[in-house]
Design an enzyme around this catalytic site. Structure first.
Site, mmCIF file in Angstrom:
data_model
loop_
_atom_site.group_PDB
_atom_site.id
_atom_site.type_symbol
_atom_site.label_atom_id
_atom_site.label_comp_id
_atom_site.label_asym_id
_atom_site.label_seq_id
_atom_site.Cartn_x
_atom_site.Cartn_y
_atom_site.Cartn_z
ATOM 1 N N ARG A 132 -3.396 10.801 0.800
ATOM 2 C CA ARG A 132 -4.253 11.595 1.674
ATOM 3 C C ARG A 132 -4.833 12.766 0.898
ATOM 4 O O ARG A 132 -4.090 13.572 0.324
ATOM 5 C CB ARG A 132 -3.459 12.127 2.864
ATOM 6 N N ARG B 196 0.847 -1.182 0.000
ATOM 7 C CA ARG B 196 0.000 0.000 0.000
ATOM 8 C C ARG B 196 0.887 1.238 0.000
ATOM 9 O O ARG B 196 2.026 1.210 0.448
ATOM 10 C CB ARG B 196 -0.918 0.030 1.226
ATOM 11 N N ASP C 272 9.967 -0.871 13.375
ATOM 12 C CA ASP C 272 9.928 0.463 13.954
ATOM 13 C C ASP C 272 10.171 0.311 15.450
ATOM 14 O O ASP C 272 10.092 -0.783 16.010
ATOM 15 C CB ASP C 272 8.573 1.129 13.701
ATOM 16 N N ARG D 95 18.978 10.296 0.696
ATOM 17 C CA ARG D 95 18.425 11.437 1.412
ATOM 18 C C ARG D 95 19.511 12.170 2.174
ATOM 19 O O ARG D 95 20.613 11.653 2.377
ATOM 20 C CB ARG D 95 17.320 10.992 2.370
ATOM 21 N N TYR E 199 12.363 -5.982 9.677
ATOM 22 C CA TYR E 199 12.497 -4.550 9.908
ATOM 23 C C TYR E 199 11.476 -4.122 10.957
ATOM 24 O O TYR E 199 10.288 -4.403 10.834
ATOM 25 C CB TYR E 199 12.276 -3.742 8.628
ATOM 26 N N ARG F 130 20.575 -5.184 3.258
ATOM 27 C CA ARG F 130 21.035 -3.919 2.697
ATOM 28 C C ARG F 130 21.625 -3.110 3.843
ATOM 29 O O ARG F 130 21.239 -3.284 5.007
ATOM 30 C CB ARG F 130 19.878 -3.136 2.059
ATOM 31 N N GLU G 153 22.971 9.870 2.979
ATOM 32 C CA GLU G 153 22.830 8.426 3.146
ATOM 33 C C GLU G 153 22.934 7.717 1.793
ATOM 34 O O GLU G 153 22.226 8.060 0.851
ATOM 35 C CB GLU G 153 21.497 8.091 3.814
#
Length: 376
Positions: A183, A179, A362, A287, A360, A256, A312
């Site tokens: 917005r 997804r 958060d 970035r 991964y 990675r 980065e």
């Protein structure tokens, strides 16, 4: 009786949170870490009075009040709101994709016209796949085109994603982006969570608070004296690479990694935002992070005449480099399942965190995972 209830291998967020919760339960913990500092990839270094996120930007966000109250009980968090900007060929676009983005992309000012434009481009992608006899997206490119259309994909997704993964979007599996948030409001807040922020004084304050009741030994590699460490505590909490724990018996998992190019600048404000993504394929870095914006807001940005930026560069991981992102393709997923089957049979070893679970994470879900262990 062994000397400790828990030996915790790794002082990142999982290990440090576990140490805190164990101590609150009356348990005695030893935390070892092969690095010379604690905190894992949350570690910050003070440079010119600025807390620099040495292993990449970390922004804490959650809708779980218990988690938010917990971390704030250790150190107060500030009001930082993540609102990244994308730079494509010198033109700036707000992220996530919202009405500001659609105005910048197409000059559209109403939700109705923006939605119509996106739906039109999605239909074009569907028709193209249908003409080729394809009913389901075969790769990330087709998945992205079905979600947001060609303009957003070409300018804001394609180049950035290919740099991040080191592979063409047509070679990446579709499930990587199931997804993409769209917005139809003028809202640049990247996260939907109720709470977000950065620890006041930096993440070192959080880690120090979590570890305050544990014995901590930095510069200590578990694998250099494995037999000793395996027998020093009743239970082991392992947060390192799961394949390394099992001596790579099934083969090595792939990752990675990120290389950081840090620069101190004699200016109080370089880019006006903490995070600017460079989505053009010809720009080698993904970035630029300007660290002072995580903790300085408004006019106070100019209180410090210096700023620190980090470019980065996403690269393939090899031995000696820090593994960051699991490569969740079929081969690595199957390989991890083999290691997980071994881990599930362990009675006195707990595997937790992004490396031990090859996942991964958060930050808030890491804390939730530790909570679940102590609540079960």
């Amino acid at each position: 009786m062994k000397k400790y209830d828990y030996l915790i291998v790794g002082s990142g967020l999982y290990g440090s949170t576990f140490a805190c919760m164990a101590a609150r339960s009356g348990k005695k913990c030893l935390v070892i870490d092969k690095r010379s500092q604690t905190g894992g990839n949350l570690y910050c270094e003070n440079v010119e009075g600025i807390n620099v996120h040495k292993y990449g930007a970390h922004i804490f966000h959650t809708s779980n009040k218990e988690v938010w109250d917990f971390v704030n009980s250790i150190v107060e968090f500030n009001r930082y709101t993540n609102s990244p900007v994308a730079n494509y060929k010198g033109k700036l676009y707000n992220l996530p994709f919202n009405m500001n983005t659609f105005y910048q992309m197409w000059g559209l000012t109403t939700p109705e016209t923006a939605l119509a434009k996106i739906e039109e481009q999605k239909r074009e992608a569907e028709e193209l796949m249908c003409a080729e006899g394809v009913s389901e997206p075969r790769n990330l490119e087709e998945q992205a085109l079905l979600l947001v259309g060609r303009d957003i994909y070409e300018k804001l997704i394609k180049g950035y994603t290919e740099k991040q993964w080191g592979r063409k979007c047509t070679e990446l599996p579709a499930f990587i982006i199931k997804r993409l948030p769209v917005r139809l409001v003028f809202d640049n807040n990247y996260f939907n969570d109720k709470y977000q922020g950065i620890p006041i004084g930096g993440y070192n304050k959080l880690i120090e608070g979590l570890l305050k009741d544990a014995e901590v030994m930095p510069d200590t590699d578990f694998f250099h004296d494995r037999e000793r460490w395996m027998n020093i505590a009743d239970k082991i909490v392992f947060t390192g690479k799961i394949d390394e724990f099992y001596s790579y018996c099934f083969g090595k998992l792939e990752y990675r990694t990120v290389r950081f190019e840090e620069e101190v600048l004699s200016t109080p404000n370089y880019q006006g935002n903490a995070v600017v993504n460079y989505t053009e394929a010809t720009v080698p870095y993904t970035r630029i992070i300007e660290h002072k914006h995580f903790e300085s807001f408004g006019a106070e940005v100019y209180d410090n005449p210096y700023t620190v930026i980090s470019r980065e560069y996403s690269t393939e991981w090899s031995e000696g480099m820090e593994p960051y992102y699991p490569v969740n393709d079929t081969r690595n997923s199957q390989l991890y399942q083999q290691y997980k089957e071994l881990a599930d049979m362990e009675e006195n070893i707990i595997f937790g965190g992004r490396l031990a679970e090859y996942k991964y994470y958060d930050m808030a879900p890491i804390v939730e995972s530790v909570f679940k262990h102590f609540n079960d």
